[in-house]
Scaffold this active site. Structure first.
Site, PDB file in Angstrom:
ATOM      1  N   GLY A 216      48.841 -15.315  26.801  1.00 20.33           N
ATOM      2  CA  GLY A 216      49.314 -15.683  28.136  1.00 20.33           C
ATOM      3  C   GLY A 216      49.398 -17.181  28.275  1.00 20.33           C
ATOM      4  CG  ASN A 217      51.731 -19.024  30.715  1.00 18.45           C
ATOM      5  OD1 ASN A 217      51.517 -19.159  31.917  1.00 18.45           O
ATOM      6  ND2 ASN A 217      52.735 -18.278  30.264  1.00 18.45           N
ATOM      7  NE  ARG A 218      45.401 -24.494  29.771  1.00 14.02           N
ATOM      8  CZ  ARG A 218      44.147 -24.186  29.452  1.00 14.02           C
ATOM      9  NH1 ARG A 218      43.384 -23.580  30.329  1.00 14.02           N
ATOM     10  NH2 ARG A 218      43.680 -24.480  28.254  1.00 14.02           N
ATOM     11  CB  ALA A 283      54.972 -19.779  33.059  1.00 11.91           C
TER      12      ALA A 283
END
Ligand code: CTP
Length: 407
Positions: A216-218, A283
């Site tokens: 995943g990402n932030r 995102a």
């Protein structure tokens, strides 16, 4: 720096008449009055004598800085009873008792709240609160249906613990919900995006490695949620396709939750079929594990490393056929302008909102953002550090310029 005026809160300088009727939940109306004032609204409170037995008019006078009208005969002497109604941009009745709903449905004017509701041409929002038997009674249900038919908006009641100790429908909606419903109501009446369908994506995607782990990402989704809220405040019907985020859905926004890029793509294909604009602030993960494990991956004895093969995900916005006005984001840590300009034609965007996520106040999870907008016609607009809600309005201003006239 681009020429612009940051938008105010949608309730700034609005004249809101708050009607308070006699329910134990009256105390929450004091918080509502305070939050309306904090949002910049001029608040004028009218109460029923029953409400004045639960909470003192002085409380509202202190919170709003204005006289509170309870006695309609006293008010009639100064014509205040109709003047209050005339001044209103909107009337909110919170809490609205069963008795109040009945009065409104039948056009009675037996107290200052019902009288003001009858005399005003402004949109009315009611937030019912009562015991569940009273709410579920056919008389109340018919009254509410009559009011809805007449264009009165209803927020709640919510299901939960009631003053009687029982549980069921009847709780007054919470203050943020009432404020959200009010902003939506005002937007639907006067907003410049009313009648439009705006689709917004937000948050990260989680691509499973195994049933408990993911790539995943932030991203926290705050920018996308702010856009959804701002579009609602301007009267749009909003579909918000959200990856896994820990944010409350703005009142009135249609939210579709997804986990992966594949799910986000399907949800956006469906949502954008009749959309006037798509704003791709999510995102999505660029890569996903080639073959997610069916069971939790365990460490083998002596194992030092683990290689997970990743494959590229589809580019969602690039593969969406339409969507009306197409807006993308570019979150970069270097060469902002070059990368953003390259993404414009590759993703067939009308404009792209670029930000340096390594700059102070501009990264993931912040309340603010400092953006540069690159247009497909070569124009470039730079903006200072602003709240995400203010940035949302800048984006929507530019969407509005590009919208086709509605049929
Ligand atoms: N985007 C998308 N589908 C993806 C990846 C990104 O629709 N699989 C969208 C994002 O929502 C954003 C825009 O494309 O509006 C740019 O996203 P970004 O991550 O900056 O660019 P990428 O195309 O992924 O390129 P790179 O990661 O190499 O910078």
């Amino acid at each position: 720096m681009a020429d612009f005026t940051p938008r105010d809160h949608p309730l700034q300088d609005r004249h809101i008449v708050l009607g308070v009727t006699g329910s134990i939940s009256c105390y929450k109306a004091a918080d509502l009055a305070s939050k309306l004032r904090q949002a910049g609204a001029a608040v004028e409170v009218v109460m029923t004598p029953a409400a004045a037995r639960f909470i003192a008019p002085l409380t509202f006078k202190s919170l709003t800085g204005r006289d509170v009208v309870v006695d309609m005969f006293e008010a009639a002497e100064t014509e205040a009873h109709v003047e209050v109604a005339r001044r209103a941009d909107a009337m909110v009745i919170a809490p609205a008792t069963a008795d109040c709903l009945a009065s409104l449905a039948h056009g009675l004017a037996g107290d200052m709240v019902a009288l003001t509701a009858l005399a005003t041409a402004a949109p009315i929002l009611v937030a019912p609160a009562m015991d569940s038997q009273m709410w579920e009674h056919p008389a109340t249900q018919e009254n509410v249906a009559t009011l809805r038919d007449r264009g009165v908006e209803v927020v709640g009641p919510m299901i939960g613990r009631l003053a009687s100790g029982r549980s069921g429908p009847g709780r007054l909606a919470e203050v943020p919900e009432i404020l959200g419903a009010l902003c939506q109501l005002l937007g639907q009446r006067t907003g410049d995006l009313r009648g439009r369908h705006i689709v917004v994506s937000a948050g990260p995607t989680y691509e499973p490695i195994d049933p408990v782990r993911f790539v995943g990402n932030r991203s926290t989704g705050k920018m996308g949620f702010a856009i959804a809220e701002a579009a609602r405040d301007r009267g749009a019907f909003v579909t918000l396709v959200a990856g896994p985020v820990a944010l409350e859905t703005p009142w009135g926004v249609h939210r579709v939750d997804v986990q992966t890029v594949a799910e986000m793509l399907v949800a956006l294909e469906q949502a954008t079929a009749d959309a006037d604009a798509v704003i791709m602030s999510a995102a999505p993960a660029d890569f996903r594990p080639v073959s997610p494990a069916d069971h939790k991956i365990k460490k083998a004895p002596g194992q030092e490393t683990l290689a997970i093969e990743l494959t590229q995900n589809p580019d969602i916005i690039a593969s969406l056929p339409g969507g009306g006005v197409r807006v993308g984001f570019a979150a970069e840590t270097r060469n902002l302008a070059d990368y953003a300009r390259q993404k414009l034609p590759a993703k067939r965007l009308h404009f792209i909102v670029a930000n340096d996520v390594s700059a102070p106040g501009s990264g993931f999870g912040t309340e603010t953002n400092e953006v540069v907008i690159f247009h497909d016609d070569g124009r470039v607009e730079e903006f200072p550090l602003l709240s995400k809600y203010a940035v949302a309005h800048l984006i929507l201003d530019r969407v509005l310029e590009r919208l086709q006239p509605s049929a």
